[in-house]
Each structure stands twice: as structure tokens, then as C-alpha cells.
Design a protein around this motif. Structure first.
Motif, short mmCIF file in Angstrom:
data_model
loop_
_atom_site.label_atom_id
_atom_site.label_comp_id
_atom_site.label_asym_id
_atom_site.label_seq_id
_atom_site.Cartn_x
_atom_site.Cartn_y
_atom_site.Cartn_z
N PHE A 51 -36.64 -31.45 35.76
CA PHE A 51 -35.63 -30.65 35.06
C PHE A 51 -34.31 -31.39 35.16
O PHE A 51 -33.92 -31.83 36.24
N ASN A 52 -33.60 -31.50 34.06
CA ASN A 52 -32.30 -32.16 34.04
C ASN A 52 -31.32 -31.30 33.26
O ASN A 52 -31.64 -30.84 32.16
N THR A 53 -30.16 -31.07 33.83
CA THR A 53 -29.09 -30.35 33.15
C THR A 53 -27.87 -31.26 33.18
O THR A 53 -27.40 -31.64 34.24
N TYR A 54 -27.40 -31.60 31.99
CA TYR A 54 -26.27 -32.51 31.85
C TYR A 54 -25.05 -31.72 31.40
O TYR A 54 -25.01 -31.22 30.28
N PHE A 55 -24.07 -31.57 32.28
CA PHE A 55 -22.81 -30.94 31.89
C PHE A 55 -21.67 -31.58 32.67
O PHE A 55 -21.06 -31.00 33.55
N GLY A 56 -21.43 -32.82 32.31
CA GLY A 56 -20.31 -33.55 32.89
C GLY A 56 -20.52 -33.86 34.35
O GLY A 56 -21.61 -34.22 34.79
N THR A 57 -19.46 -33.67 35.12
CA THR A 57 -19.50 -34.05 36.53
C THR A 57 -20.39 -33.16 37.38
O THR A 57 -20.70 -33.51 38.51
N HIS A 58 -20.81 -32.02 36.87
CA HIS A 58 -21.66 -31.11 37.64
C HIS A 58 -23.10 -31.08 37.15
O HIS A 58 -23.78 -30.06 37.23
N SER A 59 -23.58 -32.19 36.66
CA SER A 59 -24.97 -32.30 36.24
C SER A 59 -25.89 -32.17 37.45
O SER A 59 -25.53 -32.56 38.56
N THR A 60 -27.05 -31.58 37.23
CA THR A 60 -28.02 -31.39 38.31
C THR A 60 -29.42 -31.72 37.81
O THR A 60 -29.68 -31.72 36.61
N ASN A 61 -30.30 -31.98 38.75
CA ASN A 61 -31.68 -32.34 38.44
C ASN A 61 -32.60 -31.71 39.46
O ASN A 61 -32.19 -31.42 40.59
N ALA A 62 -33.84 -31.53 39.07
CA ALA A 62 -34.85 -31.04 40.00
C ALA A 62 -36.18 -31.70 39.64
O ALA A 62 -36.45 -31.95 38.47
N VAL A 63 -36.97 -31.99 40.65
CA VAL A 63 -38.31 -32.52 40.45
C VAL A 63 -39.27 -31.64 41.24
O VAL A 63 -39.05 -31.35 42.41
N VAL A 64 -40.33 -31.20 40.56
CA VAL A 64 -41.38 -30.43 41.19
C VAL A 64 -42.59 -31.36 41.26
O VAL A 64 -43.15 -31.73 40.23
N ASP A 65 -42.95 -31.76 42.47
CA ASP A 65 -44.09 -32.65 42.68
C ASP A 65 -45.26 -31.79 43.17
O ASP A 65 -45.33 -31.43 44.34
#
Length: 178
Positions: A51-65
Motif C-alpha cells: 500500500f502506498n499513499t503519496y501526499f507530499g512530505t507525509h507519504s506513507t507505505n505498508a507491506v503485508v507479507d
């Protein structure tokens, strides 16, 4: 910053092999009126969802393995990752996750999860598998434990809320997020 960009690119390459991949892209308005880009990449060959959320300096990501039974949340703006064991009894399978994402309004079935983040730093990312290595290499990585409610956490100094399409996550306690 180069390390964070490299980590995201490596995770994208790992998750997006040509076979058995499914990518979803959404463009939404953020709370501040800005544009938020969200992507979800599901790869059935390696049993990983990114999962990737791009919103400038506060972008976040998650990986479910799913193979390792781990979930990692990356906050590049804080230069940290948070890793937790997947609660397989409450977290949907990769197929269920994919079905939820393809629903007309995926936020109706959002997964609300709360974690207590410890001060314990993960010293050996290699033991957690390649997706987490790629995502968290060069970042301080902490262990977290899932809790039913955020108010069951004791001694927390703050919480960070992450919203990644259908993942609505609160990371609380142990470390300072703000």
C-alpha cells in the motif's frame, strides 16, 4: 531521502513482477484539499500486498507479507518503520483483501487496527524477509503489538494515524511520532 526513494522503488519492483500482479490506483482529495495518490499492488506469486499513499512530505507505505506473517508500516518523513506480526484470525487473506479493494466503496470495510509501538529496535532486518528489508533498509525499525483498542495502551507518548486505502491504522506509544 535517496534511501527512502530507493526503498520504495525496491518494494515496487519486488511486488510488481509481471505475473499474478494486481495494481489499483486512486486519486482523492486530502483533508487539506490537496491531492492524495493511493496505490495498492498485490502479488500472488510472493503473497505480498503493498500500500502506498503519496501526499507530499507525509507519504506513507505498508507491506503485508503473508508468507512471513508480518505487516510493516513505513513513515519516511519520520525515517522509521514499524513491524508487527499479522493477526491471521482478524486480518483478511490476500484474496479477501483484493476483493475488499475492488469494492465500489472500499472504505466501507476498512480494517481498523491499533498497535502499541515498543522502544525495541529491530537489529536484523534480514530475518524479516526481502520485502521488509527493501522497505526499511536505512530506517530505524521498531516492533509493535496489535491491541484491540488504543486506550488499552499504557505509557504512550503519542499516536500516529495512517490511512492507506482500506487500512486505517493507529500506531501509539513507545516512541515519539511528532
Amino acid at each position: 531521502m535517496k534511501t527512502v526513494i530507493l526503498a520504495v522503488v525496491l518494494v515496487e519492483l519486488l511486488v510488481n513482477s509481471a505475473l499474478a500482479s494486481n495494481a489499483i490506483q486512486l486519486i482523492n482529495k486530502g483533508n487539506d484539499g490537496g491531492t492524495v495518490y493511493q496505490t495498492v499492488n498485490i502479488n500472488h506469486n510472493v503473497n505480498v500486498a503493498a500500500f502506498n499513499t503519496y501526499f507530499g512530505t507525509h507519504s506513507t507505505n505498508a507491506v503485508v507479507d503473508y508468507n512471513a506473517g508480518l505487516i510493516v508500516y513505513q513513515m519516511p518523513y519520520k525515517r522509521i518503520c514499524v513491524v508487527s506480526r499479522m493477526n491471521r484470525s482478524s486480518f483478511p487473506s490476500i484474496s479477501q483483501l483484493e476483493n475488499m479493494i475492488h469494492e465500489e466503496n472500499p472504505s466501507l470495510h476498512a480494517l481498523h487496527t491499533n498497535y502499541g509501538v515498543s522502544n525495541k529496535v529491530v537489529r536484523n532486518l534480514y530475518q524479516l524477509g526481502k520485502p521488509i528489508q527493501a522497505m526499511c533498509g536505512g530506517l530505524t525499525t521498531y516492533w509493535a503489538t496489535e491491541y484491540p483498542r488504543p486506550d488499552s495502551l499504557v505509557g504512550g507518548r503519542g499516536c500516529a494515524g495512517l490511512h492507506l486505502l482500506i487500512l486505517d491504522v493507529k500506531l501509539c506509544g513507545g516512541i515519539t511520532f511528532f
